[in-house]
Design a protein around this motif. Structure first.
Motif, mmCIF file in Angstrom:
data_model
loop_
_atom_site.group_PDB
_atom_site.id
_atom_site.type_symbol
_atom_site.label_atom_id
_atom_site.label_comp_id
_atom_site.label_asym_id
_atom_site.label_seq_id
_atom_site.Cartn_x
_atom_site.Cartn_y
_atom_site.Cartn_z
ATOM 1 N N LEU A 16 7.386 -13.901 7.235
ATOM 2 C CA LEU A 16 6.791 -12.917 8.123
ATOM 3 C C LEU A 16 7.042 -11.496 7.609
ATOM 4 O O LEU A 16 6.282 -10.582 7.905
ATOM 5 C CB LEU A 16 7.365 -13.080 9.536
ATOM 6 C CG LEU A 16 6.625 -12.393 10.666
ATOM 7 C CD1 LEU A 16 5.189 -12.876 10.731
ATOM 8 C CD2 LEU A 16 7.324 -12.660 11.985
ATOM 9 N N GLY A 17 8.085 -11.326 6.801
ATOM 10 C CA GLY A 17 8.383 -10.030 6.204
ATOM 11 C C GLY A 17 7.270 -9.559 5.273
ATOM 12 O O GLY A 17 7.034 -8.353 5.146
ATOM 13 N N ILE A 18 6.587 -10.492 4.637
ATOM 14 C CA ILE A 18 5.462 -10.134 3.771
ATOM 15 C C ILE A 18 4.363 -9.478 4.596
ATOM 16 O O ILE A 18 3.809 -8.445 4.205
ATOM 17 C CB ILE A 18 4.928 -11.377 3.031
ATOM 18 C CG1 ILE A 18 6.001 -11.940 2.099
ATOM 19 C CG2 ILE A 18 3.653 -11.064 2.265
ATOM 20 C CD1 ILE A 18 5.663 -13.281 1.503
ATOM 21 N N LEU A 19 4.083 -10.062 5.758
ATOM 22 C CA LEU A 19 3.065 -9.494 6.637
ATOM 23 C C LEU A 19 3.478 -8.103 7.110
ATOM 24 O O LEU A 19 2.665 -7.169 7.096
ATOM 25 C CB LEU A 19 2.826 -10.408 7.835
ATOM 26 C CG LEU A 19 1.808 -9.930 8.853
ATOM 27 C CD1 LEU A 19 0.420 -9.882 8.232
ATOM 28 C CD2 LEU A 19 1.819 -10.824 10.070
ATOM 29 N N PHE A 20 4.743 -7.941 7.507
ATOM 30 C CA PHE A 20 5.210 -6.633 7.956
ATOM 31 C C PHE A 20 5.190 -5.607 6.820
ATOM 32 O O PHE A 20 4.892 -4.435 7.044
ATOM 33 C CB PHE A 20 6.621 -6.728 8.553
ATOM 34 C CG PHE A 20 6.648 -7.358 9.911
ATOM 35 C CD1 PHE A 20 5.797 -6.936 10.911
ATOM 36 C CD2 PHE A 20 7.536 -8.382 10.184
ATOM 37 C CE1 PHE A 20 5.821 -7.515 12.172
ATOM 38 C CE2 PHE A 20 7.571 -8.966 11.439
ATOM 39 C CZ PHE A 20 6.709 -8.538 12.434
ATOM 40 N N SER A 21 5.497 -6.023 5.615
ATOM 41 C CA SER A 21 5.443 -5.110 4.470
ATOM 42 C C SER A 21 4.016 -4.648 4.207
ATOM 43 O O SER A 21 3.776 -3.468 3.948
ATOM 44 C CB SER A 21 5.999 -5.783 3.217
ATOM 45 O OG SER A 21 7.365 -6.021 3.349
ATOM 46 N N ILE A 22 3.076 -5.577 4.269
ATOM 47 C CA ILE A 22 1.674 -5.220 4.065
ATOM 48 C C ILE A 22 1.217 -4.250 5.145
ATOM 49 O O ILE A 22 0.560 -3.237 4.858
ATOM 50 C CB ILE A 22 0.781 -6.480 4.043
ATOM 51 C CG1 ILE A 22 1.061 -7.301 2.789
ATOM 52 C CG2 ILE A 22 -0.699 -6.122 4.120
ATOM 53 C CD1 ILE A 22 0.411 -8.668 2.784
ATOM 54 N N MET A 23 1.587 -4.533 6.397
ATOM 55 C CA MET A 23 1.199 -3.641 7.489
ATOM 56 C C MET A 23 1.851 -2.267 7.328
ATOM 57 O O MET A 23 1.215 -1.239 7.542
ATOM 58 C CB MET A 23 1.584 -4.257 8.841
ATOM 59 C CG MET A 23 0.713 -5.429 9.210
ATOM 60 S SD MET A 23 1.136 -6.351 10.728
ATOM 61 C CE MET A 23 2.271 -5.368 11.608
ATOM 62 N N GLY A 24 3.118 -2.228 6.930
ATOM 63 C CA GLY A 24 3.815 -0.962 6.749
ATOM 64 C C GLY A 24 3.226 -0.128 5.627
ATOM 65 O O GLY A 24 3.023 1.081 5.778
ATOM 66 N N LEU A 25 2.940 -0.758 4.497
ATOM 67 C CA LEU A 25 2.349 -0.035 3.372
ATOM 68 C C LEU A 25 0.935 0.454 3.708
ATOM 69 O O LEU A 25 0.545 1.559 3.317
ATOM 70 C CB LEU A 25 2.324 -0.915 2.122
ATOM 71 C CG LEU A 25 3.687 -1.187 1.489
ATOM 72 C CD1 LEU A 25 3.559 -2.220 0.370
ATOM 73 C CD2 LEU A 25 4.329 0.082 0.975
ATOM 74 N N THR A 26 0.177 -0.363 4.436
ATOM 75 C CA THR A 26 -1.166 0.052 4.845
ATOM 76 C C THR A 26 -1.092 1.241 5.793
ATOM 77 O O THR A 26 -1.849 2.216 5.644
ATOM 78 C CB THR A 26 -1.909 -1.122 5.515
ATOM 79 O OG1 THR A 26 -1.929 -2.229 4.609
ATOM 80 C CG2 THR A 26 -3.325 -0.745 5.890
ATOM 81 N N LEU A 27 -0.192 1.178 6.764
ATOM 82 C CA LEU A 27 -0.020 2.286 7.702
ATOM 83 C C LEU A 27 0.422 3.555 6.972
ATOM 84 O O LEU A 27 -0.089 4.644 7.235
ATOM 85 C CB LEU A 27 0.998 1.914 8.781
ATOM 86 C CG LEU A 27 1.229 2.933 9.872
ATOM 87 C CD1 LEU A 27 -0.035 3.141 10.688
ATOM 88 C CD2 LEU A 27 2.364 2.478 10.773
ATOM 89 N N TYR A 28 1.356 3.409 6.030
ATOM 90 C CA TYR A 28 1.825 4.549 5.238
ATOM 91 C C TYR A 28 0.665 5.165 4.459
ATOM 92 O O TYR A 28 0.526 6.390 4.377
ATOM 93 C CB TYR A 28 2.926 4.081 4.294
ATOM 94 C CG TYR A 28 3.630 5.177 3.561
ATOM 95 C CD1 TYR A 28 4.599 5.951 4.185
ATOM 96 C CD2 TYR A 28 3.341 5.446 2.232
ATOM 97 C CE1 TYR A 28 5.246 6.959 3.519
ATOM 98 C CE2 TYR A 28 3.986 6.458 1.555
ATOM 99 C CZ TYR A 28 4.939 7.207 2.202
ATOM 100 O OH TYR A 28 5.578 8.219 1.541
ATOM 101 N N TYR A 29 -0.200 4.331 3.902
ATOM 102 C CA TYR A 29 -1.360 4.821 3.148
ATOM 103 C C TYR A 29 -2.286 5.644 4.043
ATOM 104 O O TYR A 29 -2.711 6.743 3.676
ATOM 105 C CB TYR A 29 -2.124 3.638 2.538
ATOM 106 C CG TYR A 29 -3.473 4.008 1.993
ATOM 107 C CD1 TYR A 29 -3.588 4.659 0.770
ATOM 108 C CD2 TYR A 29 -4.634 3.730 2.702
ATOM 109 C CE1 TYR A 29 -4.830 5.018 0.269
ATOM 110 C CE2 TYR A 29 -5.872 4.074 2.208
ATOM 111 C CZ TYR A 29 -5.963 4.726 0.993
ATOM 112 O OH TYR A 29 -7.190 5.076 0.504
ATOM 113 N N PHE A 30 -2.616 5.104 5.224
ATOM 114 C CA PHE A 30 -3.558 5.811 6.090
ATOM 115 C C PHE A 30 -2.961 7.081 6.684
ATOM 116 O O PHE A 30 -3.683 8.056 6.907
ATOM 117 C CB PHE A 30 -4.093 4.889 7.188
ATOM 118 C CG PHE A 30 -5.147 3.948 6.675
ATOM 119 C CD1 PHE A 30 -6.386 4.425 6.283
ATOM 120 C CD2 PHE A 30 -4.896 2.596 6.571
ATOM 121 C CE1 PHE A 30 -7.364 3.581 5.797
ATOM 122 C CE2 PHE A 30 -5.865 1.738 6.080
ATOM 123 C CZ PHE A 30 -7.096 2.224 5.695
#
Length: 148
Positions: A16-30
């Motif tokens: 589940l950490g992979i999903l949270f990392s993807i969401m965090g990096l996407t949020l950081y990008y936007f």
């Protein structure tokens, strides 16, 4: 880089950490994109050398994945899979290969030597400080209209 490394190292233990990392990096990008485009602010100024180093450090992800798989397999299951060692070996070989030379052979780029003065390139700018500054905007737009 830390997020990527930890994600790939602990990805087997905490999927589940992979999903949270993807969401965090996407949020950081936007958030960064919003700040640059709407608020015209940049948090830090990074050199191109740091960006190149970070891209080269991404190569370590392959090794971290193999090491993470090996550690998880040995701790949880008491055995080490041969596939984990193959991943580690592939990662080491990938790091040792001269990837920049290989990329330049596979994808050749033309180097254009374009040198223009600021005033020559100015007419191609979409905007500049004077056009965006509310105090000087009207005056500069009037001058630009006279030139055309």
């Amino acid at each position: 880089m830390k997020t990527m490394w930890f994600t790939f190292f602990y990805g087997d233990i905490i999927p589940l950490g992979i999903l949270f990392s993807i969401m965090g990096l996407t949020l950081y990008y936007f958030v960064d994109k919003y700040n640059v485009l709407r608020r015209r602010t940049i948090k830090e100024s990074l050199s191109k050398h740091l960006s190149i180093e970070m891209i080269e450090m991404l190569e370590l992800i392959i090794i971290f994945t193999g090491i993470g798989n090996t550690v998880v397999s040995s701790i949880l299951f008491g055995e080490v899979k041969w596939q984990d060692f193959i991943i580690i070996i592939i990662g080491i070989v990938y790091i040792l290969l001269p990837m920049e030379d290989i990329s330049s052979v596979l994808f050749p780029l033309e180097q254009k030597d374009e040198v223009q003065t600021y005033y020559e390139a100015e007419e191609h700018f979409n905007t500049d400080y004077d056009r965006e500054n509310p105090v000087t905007r009207r005056e500069i737009l009037h001058e630009i209209a006279k030139k055309k």
